[in-house]
Design a protein around this motif. Structure first.
Motif, PDB file in Angstrom:
ATOM      1  N   GLN A   1      80.583 -64.886 -14.057  1.00  0.00           N
ATOM      2  CA  GLN A   1      81.027 -65.643 -14.774  1.00  0.00           C
ATOM      3  C   GLN A   1      83.118 -65.433 -15.599  1.00  0.00           C
ATOM      4  N   GLU A   2      83.982 -66.617 -15.119  1.00  0.00           N
ATOM      5  CA  GLU A   2      85.136 -66.282 -16.200  1.00  0.00           C
ATOM      6  C   GLU A   2      84.555 -67.267 -17.061  1.00  0.00           C
ATOM      7  N   TYR A   3      84.523 -66.682 -18.237  1.00  0.00           N
ATOM      8  CA  TYR A   3      85.160 -67.947 -19.426  1.00  0.00           C
ATOM      9  C   TYR A   3      86.086 -68.169 -20.067  1.00  0.00           C
ATOM     10  N   THR A   4      86.052 -68.557 -21.220  1.00  0.00           N
ATOM     11  CA  THR A   4      87.398 -68.238 -22.011  1.00  0.00           C
ATOM     12  C   THR A   4      86.489 -68.299 -22.913  1.00  0.00           C
ATOM     13  N   ALA A   5      87.794 -67.434 -23.569  1.00  0.00           N
ATOM     14  CA  ALA A   5      87.491 -66.605 -24.959  1.00  0.00           C
ATOM     15  C   ALA A   5      87.959 -67.548 -26.166  1.00  0.00           C
ATOM     16  N   ILE A   6      87.197 -68.197 -27.304  1.00  0.00           N
ATOM     17  CA  ILE A   6      88.506 -69.036 -27.936  1.00  0.00           C
ATOM     18  C   ILE A   6      88.027 -68.521 -29.283  1.00  0.00           C
ATOM     19  N   LYS A   7      88.962 -67.616 -30.062  1.00  0.00           N
ATOM     20  CA  LYS A   7      89.174 -66.686 -31.003  1.00  0.00           C
ATOM     21  C   LYS A   7      89.131 -67.922 -32.456  1.00  0.00           C
ATOM     22  N   MET A   8      87.859 -68.250 -33.344  1.00  0.00           N
ATOM     23  CA  MET A   8      87.827 -68.888 -34.266  1.00  0.00           C
ATOM     24  C   MET A   8      88.003 -67.799 -35.608  1.00  0.00           C
ATOM     25  N   GLU A   9      89.351 -67.977 -35.973  1.00  0.00           N
ATOM     26  CA  GLU A   9      89.674 -67.532 -36.965  1.00  0.00           C
ATOM     27  C   GLU A   9      88.852 -68.026 -38.865  1.00  0.00           C
ATOM     28  N   VAL A  10      89.033 -66.466 -39.097  1.00  0.00           N
ATOM     29  CA  VAL A  10      87.442 -66.537 -40.330  1.00  0.00           C
ATOM     30  C   VAL A  10      88.312 -66.681 -41.567  1.00  0.00           C
ATOM     31  N   VAL A  11      88.721 -67.902 -42.494  1.00  0.00           N
ATOM     32  CA  VAL A  11      88.796 -68.204 -43.388  1.00  0.00           C
ATOM     33  C   VAL A  11      87.993 -68.599 -44.086  1.00  0.00           C
ATOM     34  N   GLU A  12      86.810 -68.172 -44.195  1.00  0.00           N
ATOM     35  CA  GLU A  12      85.731 -67.371 -45.993  1.00  0.00           C
ATOM     36  C   GLU A  12      85.027 -66.423 -44.976  1.00  0.00           C
ATOM     37  N   TRP A  13      84.608 -66.059 -45.563  1.00  0.00           N
ATOM     38  CA  TRP A  13      83.286 -65.297 -45.673  1.00  0.00           C
ATOM     39  C   TRP A  13      81.807 -66.613 -45.660  1.00  0.00           C
ATOM     40  N   SER A  14      81.112 -65.774 -45.772  1.00  0.00           N
ATOM     41  CA  SER A  14      80.153 -66.443 -46.400  1.00  0.00           C
ATOM     42  C   SER A  14      79.418 -65.478 -47.459  1.00  0.00           C
ATOM     43  N   GLU A  15      78.533 -66.034 -48.091  1.00  0.00           N
ATOM     44  CA  GLU A  15      78.247 -64.646 -49.949  1.00  0.00           C
ATOM     45  C   GLU A  15      77.805 -63.905 -48.924  1.00  0.00           C
ATOM     46  N   ALA A  16      77.147 -63.526 -48.281  1.00  0.00           N
ATOM     47  CA  ALA A  16      76.524 -62.011 -47.463  1.00  0.00           C
ATOM     48  C   ALA A  16      77.444 -61.064 -46.596  1.00  0.00           C
ATOM     49  N   ALA A  17      77.979 -62.164 -46.000  1.00  0.00           N
ATOM     50  CA  ALA A  17      78.600 -60.968 -44.957  1.00  0.00           C
ATOM     51  C   ALA A  17      79.940 -60.462 -45.566  1.00  0.00           C
ATOM     52  N   ALA A  18      80.221 -61.813 -47.080  1.00  0.00           N
ATOM     53  CA  ALA A  18      81.369 -60.941 -47.603  1.00  0.00           C
ATOM     54  C   ALA A  18      81.170 -59.798 -48.791  1.00  0.00           C
ATOM     55  N   LYS A  19      79.673 -59.286 -49.349  1.00  0.00           N
ATOM     56  CA  LYS A  19      79.573 -58.545 -49.851  1.00  0.00           C
ATOM     57  C   LYS A  19      79.156 -57.183 -49.058  1.00  0.00           C
ATOM     58  N   GLU A  20      79.348 -57.323 -47.916  1.00  0.00           N
ATOM     59  CA  GLU A  20      79.395 -56.373 -46.845  1.00  0.00           C
ATOM     60  C   GLU A  20      80.753 -55.568 -46.533  1.00  0.00           C
ATOM     61  N   ILE A  21      81.637 -56.770 -46.156  1.00  0.00           N
ATOM     62  CA  ILE A  21      82.338 -56.188 -45.636  1.00  0.00           C
ATOM     63  C   ILE A  21      83.621 -55.874 -46.773  1.00  0.00           C
ATOM     64  N   ASP A  22      83.324 -56.140 -48.007  1.00  0.00           N
ATOM     65  CA  ASP A  22      84.720 -55.625 -48.669  1.00  0.00           C
ATOM     66  C   ASP A  22      85.559 -55.358 -48.824  1.00  0.00           C
ATOM     67  N   HIS A  23      86.379 -54.303 -48.892  1.00  0.00           N
ATOM     68  CA  HIS A  23      87.623 -54.134 -48.094  1.00  0.00           C
ATOM     69  C   HIS A  23      88.076 -53.014 -47.154  1.00  0.00           C
ATOM     70  N   LYS A  24      86.832 -53.492 -45.946  1.00  0.00           N
ATOM     71  CA  LYS A  24      86.808 -52.862 -44.797  1.00  0.00           C
ATOM     72  C   LYS A  24      87.170 -52.490 -43.703  1.00  0.00           C
ATOM     73  N   ILE A  25      88.196 -53.727 -43.848  1.00  0.00           N
ATOM     74  CA  ILE A  25      88.798 -54.202 -42.357  1.00  0.00           C
ATOM     75  C   ILE A  25      89.906 -54.181 -43.221  1.00  0.00           C
ATOM     76  N   GLY A  26      90.952 -53.875 -43.456  1.00  0.00           N
ATOM     77  CA  GLY A  26      92.382 -53.159 -43.708  1.00  0.00           C
ATOM     78  C   GLY A  26      93.015 -54.835 -43.953  1.00  0.00           C
ATOM     79  N   GLY A  27      94.284 -54.896 -42.716  1.00  0.00           N
ATOM     80  CA  GLY A  27      94.579 -56.129 -43.099  1.00  0.00           C
ATOM     81  C   GLY A  27      94.293 -56.785 -41.861  1.00  0.00           C
ATOM     82  N   ARG A  28      93.721 -56.670 -41.141  1.00  0.00           N
ATOM     83  CA  ARG A  28      93.286 -57.434 -39.512  1.00  0.00           C
ATOM     84  C   ARG A  28      93.310 -58.812 -40.859  1.00  0.00           C
ATOM     85  N   LYS A  29      93.356 -59.780 -39.546  1.00  0.00           N
ATOM     86  CA  LYS A  29      92.049 -61.284 -40.099  1.00  0.00           C
ATOM     87  C   LYS A  29      91.858 -61.358 -38.544  1.00  0.00           C
ATOM     88  N   ILE A  30      90.395 -61.766 -38.560  1.00  0.00           N
ATOM     89  CA  ILE A  30      89.261 -61.720 -38.077  1.00  0.00           C
ATOM     90  C   ILE A  30      89.057 -63.179 -37.965  1.00  0.00           C
TER      91      ILE A  30
END
Ligand code: ZZB
Length: 258
Positions: A1-30
């Motif tokens: 199966q050949e899919y197209t992978a669509i990149k949806m940039e995170v603008v604002e994390w949900s509260e629950a995800a924001a807590k986990e992520i904190d500052h673990k990502i470095g400067g990367r766009k997610i």
């Protein structure tokens, strides 16, 4: 199966995800990455879906970007030259689908530039990336799920405003008119996302009619046949860096013991 992978940039994390992520990502766009077979319908995205009980990872693709998808999909990506180091999966963090719900993302090409992540019962862990972009005008599953969420926002633990964007016509067909999915949901008397048998039939019918007899009703290629437009939209999304090719080895399921 050949899919197209669509990149949806995170603008604002949900509260629950924001807590986990904190500052673990470095400067990367997610980006949440959704696998689709219908790139020409991206104009009509109203939201995106995850499975609440599925496990997702945030995977570093390179110094600048990280992708949210299942581990299984990340492994496939690693062997398709999508990550910096071939064959190497660099998981920064693990999240449960339920934690991602409510995250605000950018949906490339959509008339709604910012949409929300919502829960869907029938997201398969074994297909695509586990992230499903939602086009309720042309996907019966998406339409039925969106209607469920609107009827029972509290039960599904969502803010009603996340499910508010209306379906948008993307293409027209002689049999189903400007909104293929709502027409089929009505015709096959589909009451909710739990009607999986009828939904499978509706999906098949929508695919065929849309692809062979559809004409675009929106965007740069308005008035042109869907068959011609599909590869053009795909190429343009890839060229803009908003999507990439993602293949799934058919019949060969790479799985990790749970
Ligand atoms: C946008 C879209 C618009 C889609 C449409 C369909 C339609 P298939 O043919 O079975 O491979 N999808 C992708 N991954 C998953 C998953 N893990 N679990 C459940 N659904 C998933 O199905 C591929 C399609 O199923 C993908 O294309 C995606 O939804 C969804 F107008 O993306 B599609 C008539 C269908 N119309």
């Amino acid at each position: 199966q050949e899919y197209t992978a669509i990149k949806m940039e995170v603008v604002e994390w949900s509260e629950a995800a924001a807590k986990e992520i904190d500052h673990k990502i470095g400067g990367r766009k997610i980006y949440l990455v959704a696998a689709t077979l219908r790139p020409e319908t991206m104009y009509g995205q109203t939201n995106c879906f995850v499975g609440t009980t599925l496990k997702y990872g945030i995977f570093a693709a390179n110094e600048h970007e990280a992708y949210v998808c299942t581990y299984r999909a990340a492994r496939n990506m690693a062997f398709q030259g999508i990550f910096e180091v071939r064959g190497q999966v660099h998981q920064v963090l693990e999240l449960e689908g339920s934690q991602i719900v409510g995250t605000k993302i950018k949906a490339p090409l959509s008339v709604y530039p910012e949409v929300y992540v919502l829960p869907m019962d029938n997201v398969l862990a074994t297909k695509g990336t586990g992230v499903v972009t939602s086009v309720p005008s042309d996907s019966p599953d998406d339409y039925a799920t969106l209607m469920d969420l609107r009827k029972k926002a509290e039960y599904y633990k969502i803010d009603p405003k996340w499910a508010a964007p209306e379906p948008v016509s993307v293409l027209s067909t002689p049999t189903y008119g400007d909104m293929t999915a709502p027409a089929l949901v009505k015709k096959l008397k589909i009451a909710s996302q739990k009607d999986t048998k009828q939904l499978a039939e509706a999906k098949e019918l929508a695919y065929k009619e849309g692809f062979y007899n559809g004409t675009m009703t929106i965007g740069e290629y308005k008035g042109e046949p869907v068959q011609d437009v599909k590869p053009k939209v795909r190429a343009s999304l890839i060229e803009k860096g908003e999507a990439f090719a993602y293949a799934e080895p058919e019949g060969l399921v790479i799985s990790r013991s749970a």
